[in-house]
Scaffold this motif. Structure first.
Motif, short mmCIF file in Angstrom:
data_model
loop_
_atom_site.label_atom_id
_atom_site.label_comp_id
_atom_site.label_asym_id
_atom_site.label_seq_id
_atom_site.Cartn_x
_atom_site.Cartn_y
_atom_site.Cartn_z
N VAL A 48 -10.03 8.08 1.53
CA VAL A 48 -8.95 8.00 0.56
C VAL A 48 -9.54 7.90 -0.84
O VAL A 48 -9.10 8.55 -1.77
N PRO A 58 -10.21 2.48 10.15
CA PRO A 58 -9.56 2.12 8.89
C PRO A 58 -10.50 2.25 7.69
O PRO A 58 -10.10 2.78 6.66
N PRO A 83 -3.46 10.27 3.04
CA PRO A 83 -2.41 9.54 2.34
C PRO A 83 -2.37 9.94 0.87
O PRO A 83 -3.41 10.07 0.23
N GLY A 84 -1.15 10.16 0.38
CA GLY A 84 -1.01 10.49 -1.03
C GLY A 84 -0.66 11.94 -1.30
O GLY A 84 -0.08 12.25 -2.34
N PRO A 92 -2.50 -1.61 7.31
CA PRO A 92 -3.50 -0.70 6.72
C PRO A 92 -4.91 -0.91 7.26
O PRO A 92 -5.75 -0.03 7.18
N HIS A 93 -5.21 -2.09 7.82
CA HIS A 93 -6.54 -2.32 8.38
C HIS A 93 -6.64 -1.78 9.80
O HIS A 93 -7.69 -1.82 10.41
N ILE A 125 0.83 -1.21 0.00
CA ILE A 125 0.00 0.00 0.00
C ILE A 125 0.86 1.26 0.00
O ILE A 125 0.66 2.17 -0.79
N ARG A 150 -6.55 -1.66 -2.48
CA ARG A 150 -6.84 -2.60 -1.40
C ARG A 150 -6.96 -4.04 -1.91
O ARG A 150 -6.47 -4.99 -1.31
N MET A 203 -10.09 4.53 4.33
CA MET A 203 -10.18 4.02 2.98
C MET A 203 -11.22 4.78 2.18
O MET A 203 -10.98 5.21 1.07
N GLU A 228 -9.14 14.25 -6.45
CA GLU A 228 -7.86 14.49 -7.10
C GLU A 228 -7.98 14.32 -8.61
O GLU A 228 -7.48 15.12 -9.39
#
Lengths: 218, 590
Positions: free
Chosen positions: B184, B177, A179-180, A122-123, A82, A89, B181, B191
């Protein structure tokens, strides 16, 4: 699937169930059956990974060590896929399962170092720490570092945010710190001042410690 | 039809509100200016729409007070949402647009501050963006009025968004989480859209404003700048307004013209001595209430509001949080607390409302207490500065030191006693901008209007109370009864009791009374300093007290009120004791 792989899978299931506070023999047995497509508890007992008898499934010291190892490798692999390779995912879940079985101790440690000894997958599950983590304690320079390690003028790409506090992540995200994105550090004293897109945000060190970034070379 | 203006903090929703409705909601350059929802009416071609200006939000998760308020409004029957966005932060704005698009309400995207984006070499293809989102997209520069008429057209054509946002899974985003996600993913969509419509040209060199901005937050340059700002305030508000202007107005205009004129008329035409005294006596409506309100307080608050408006619009205020975070940490707060504290120097009542920007209940209670106790409001501050200016610089510094040590020690104690947590410091910094003179003047007028509406009736009431107390001999009696406290403990003349009674109604009124009192030469320097400390720490004015009740509840407000009252008297007594003994020992501090 090879025998050794099946055993590793079964052990990781026991570990994961234990994290969910599930240790009852029937339910753990079922979970293993579902994942590995075979009832394994008997074999595990025979090989000395699981304690004999009783209503609940208990790992023996040998089983414990092996399970910890496999979980660690699996979650490190997920982070790698990741954070560094930036896979989605779904790709992550399938690839990580395959990678974990072929990682050697050395490779595992260097991945861990590369990622900056991450503490969560990541979880959001904890990654058991290895020898390298104890040794490193921030001495080794790694590619993924807390934002607080950057000097003024440096830029980093957010890899993950590690915090136990839900509202905090939320706040960071709503400022566009997800993130990113790239973050440029403007100032580190008396408070951290960073810039994301055209937004300037001031934050204290404790927060900067929680944002993990991949250092960008200028 | 109801139209809601929604957007991230500090993107200019209130400017758009003003442009659409023609009314005035306060506009500043820091996040959190709009704490109360403003409502206005927009008339167009025979139609009437209600416009609602909402506090800025970063998302619709209803975690903060502002987000809750805005979410509630969006749940009431809203006919159209205008998402006011910051053009230079398109990605971040789109995150909110995507969330708003989920609501199933017609949406218009207003890309405001297009000029600032252009300056930074950022260009947005608005037409393409409109296609991608399926809504009207308008670029505006609300402060100059650019694009406002196009925005009005767009609102009339508002439609339901058609974005491919079904990529965002699940509505329950509570588990960490998963939320990461899903957000994200939303970020990816944002984006992706941003990339297709953005073109960043030219080199994004740091502009002069940005350079000034970074100077203000570095300790080496920031602290001298802060001292400079405070010194300037001292000279502009304390010396110029409270000194020169008040002299001209109080002694000149009112003392030589207005009051003699009314006294003359009263002498000629009014038989009843009682009525005469009520109008032009010692506690007369004209000679006291009107004179204090217009000759002492008005020039001071005008100067302060002008100065403060410049500070607000420049974007300087949130930057102070960077320098002050470590100080506030000591008293269990974080740097964000500087905003209500600084605003408290303007008006404690407004500042108490602004404590909403703080994240935890504990922080709000501690700051509310500090506002009630230690932070003098503009009118009071101006009068105090005027008085201190007449003693010495040493006295001024001593006064500041006493207040700072009270602030830190009471803050420290309160942070230990009040249960709860300190929240971590995260604060968005507004860009440094050249303040617009027109906005500052409009804002100052709006505030003066509000001030006069709120203060003058209380001044009249306070004067009437004093007048009645005086006529019924209760004032004499009170002065006698409190004499042990006032005369022996605080070392002040008996007469000053009336000043403290005024202070109960409004702190600035008390300060103005003190000002007039000391101008008559009735106080020595120690007495001035002691009474200043007492009146500064003294109970919050009635308006601030009511807002404290509203925001923190009756119980907390009462505890704060009683504590502040006792503490003020004790601190004044202690200071009096210390200064007197130092003088006896031959150390003249002031």
């Amino acid at each position: 699937m090879e025998r050794s792989q099946k055993i590793e899978e079964a052990l990781s299931v026991i570990w994961e169930e234990r994290e969910k506070k599930i240790t009852g023999r029937p339910s753990v047995g079922n979970s293993i059956l579902e994942k590995v497509k075979e009832a394994m508890l008997g074999d595990l007992e025979k090989d000395g990974y699981v304690a004999q008898g009783g209503d609940s499934v208990k790992l023996t010291p040998v089983g414990e060590a092996k399970a910890k190892d496999i979980i660690r490798r699996q979650r490190l692999a997920e982070r790698l896929l990741i954070d560094v390779l930036e896979l989605g995912r779904r790709e992550m879940d399938t690839s990580a399962c395959a990678i974990e079985h072929i990682l050697s101790k050395e490779v595992e440690e260097s991945i861990c170092t590369l990622l900056g000894h991450p503490k969560e997958c990541p979880h959001g599950h904890p990654i058991p720490s290895g020898e390298c983590c104890a040794k490193a304690k921030g001495l080794l320079e790694s590619i993924v570092v807390p934002l607080s390690k950057l000097s003024p003028g440096e830029t980093g790409k957010v890899v993950y945010i590690l915090t136990a506090k839900h509202p905090q992540i939320h706040k960071l995200m709503s400022f566009g710190i997800v993130p990113g994105v790239s973050i440029t550090v403007h100032q580190i004293f008396p408070s951290y001042v960073i810039k994301v897109e055209e937004t300037q945000v001031a934050l204290e060190k404790e927060i900067a410690d929680e944002i993990h970034v991949k250092r960008m070379r200028q | 039809m109801k139209i809601a203006l929604v957007g991230n903090p500090n993107v200019g929703k209130s400017v758009i509100f003003n442009a659409l409705t023609g009314s005035y909601a306060t506009v500043s350059n820091y996040p959190g200016t709009t704490v109360e929802v403003a409502k206005g009416v927009w008339r167009f071609g025979g139609h009437v729409a209600n416009i609602i200006d909402t506090p800025g939000v970063n998302s619709l998760n209803a975690l903060s007070e502002d987000e809750k308020v805005t979410c509630d409004i969006l749940r009431s029957d809203i006919g159209c949402i205008v998402h006011v966005a910051d053009s230079k932060n398109l990605k971040r704005s789109l995150l909110l647009t995507l969330e708003l698009a989920k609501l199933g309400i017609p949406l218009v995207l207003c890309l405001n501050m297009a000029d600032e984006a252009r300056e930074r070499g950022i260009e947005i293809d608005a037409r393409k963006l409109a296609e991608r989102l399926g809504i009207e997209v308008v670029e505006t520069v609300a402060v100059t009025g650019e694009g406002v008429s196009r925005l009005k057209d767009a609102i009339r054509k508002a439609r339901l968004p058609h974005v491919a946002i079904d990529i965002i899974p699940g509505k329950h985003e509570t588990v960490k989480p998963q939320e990461m996600m899903s957000l994200v993913k939303r970020t990816r969509v944002a984006e992706n859209i941003a990339k297709s419509v953005l073109s960043v040209s030219g080199n994004l060199k740091a502009s002069i404003a940005e350079k000034i901005g970074s100077l203000t937050i570095k300790p080496v340059t920031g602290i001298p700048i802060l001292i400079g700002v405070l010194v300037f305030m001292y000279f502009f508000v304390g010396r110029f307004a409270a000194g020169t202007l008040v002299d001209i107005l109080q002694e000149g205009f009112f003392g030589k013209w207005v009051n003699p004129f009314f006294i003359d008329i009263a002498d000629k035409y009014i038989r009843s001595n009682m009525l005469k005294d009520f109008l032009v006596g010692d506690y007369g409506i004209i000679t006291m209430a009107v004179t204090y309100a217009f000759a002492i307080i008005l020039p001071i608050v005008t100067a302060f509001f002008l100065f403060f408006g410049v500070l607000e619009d420049s974007g300087y205020l949130p930057r102070l949080s960077v320098l002050s975070d470590r100080v506030f940490k000591v008293i269990g707060l974080n740097g964000r607390a500087i905003l209500p504290v600084i605003l408290g120097l303007g008006c404690g009542t407004m500042a108490t409302l602004t404590t909403r920007i703080l994240d935890t209940k504990k922080e709000r209670i501690v700051v509310t207490l500090l506002l009630a106790l230690t932070i003098p409001c503009s009118a009071q501050l101006g009068v105090i500065m005027g008085l201190l200016g007449s003693i010495s610089l040493k006295a001024t510094i001593l006064w500041v030191l006493v207040l700072l040590s009270v602030l830190i020690s009471v803050g420290f104690a309160a942070s230990k006693i009040v249960p709860g947590e300190r929240s971590p410091f995260i604060q968005e910094l507004a860009p440094i901008r050249m303040p617009k003179i027109s906005n500052i003047i409009v804002k100052t007028f709006a505030r003066l209007k509000w001030y006069l509406k709120e203060a003058v009736p209380l001044f009249l009431l306070g004067t009437t109370v004093l007048f009645v107390l005086d006529k019924l001999w209760i004032l004499r009696w009170l002065e006698k009864a409190l004499s042990p406290l006032v005369v022996h403990f605080l070392g002040l003349p008996e007469k000053i009791t009336s000043v403290f009674i005024l202070g109960f109604l409004r702190r600035d009124y008390g300060a103005a009374g003190l000002y007039a009192f000391s101008k008559s030469g009735a106080l020595n320097n120690i007495q001035i300093l002691v009474s200043l400390v007492v009146i500064t720490l003294f109970v919050p004015c009635i308006a601030q007290f009511f807002v404290t009740v509203k925001e923190r509840g009756v119980k907390v407000a009462l505890i704060i009120g009683v504590f502040v009252f006792l503490f003020a008297i004790l601190a004044g007594g202690a200071l009096n004791f210390a200064l007197k003994h130092l003088v006896e020992m031959g150390v003249a501090i002031i």
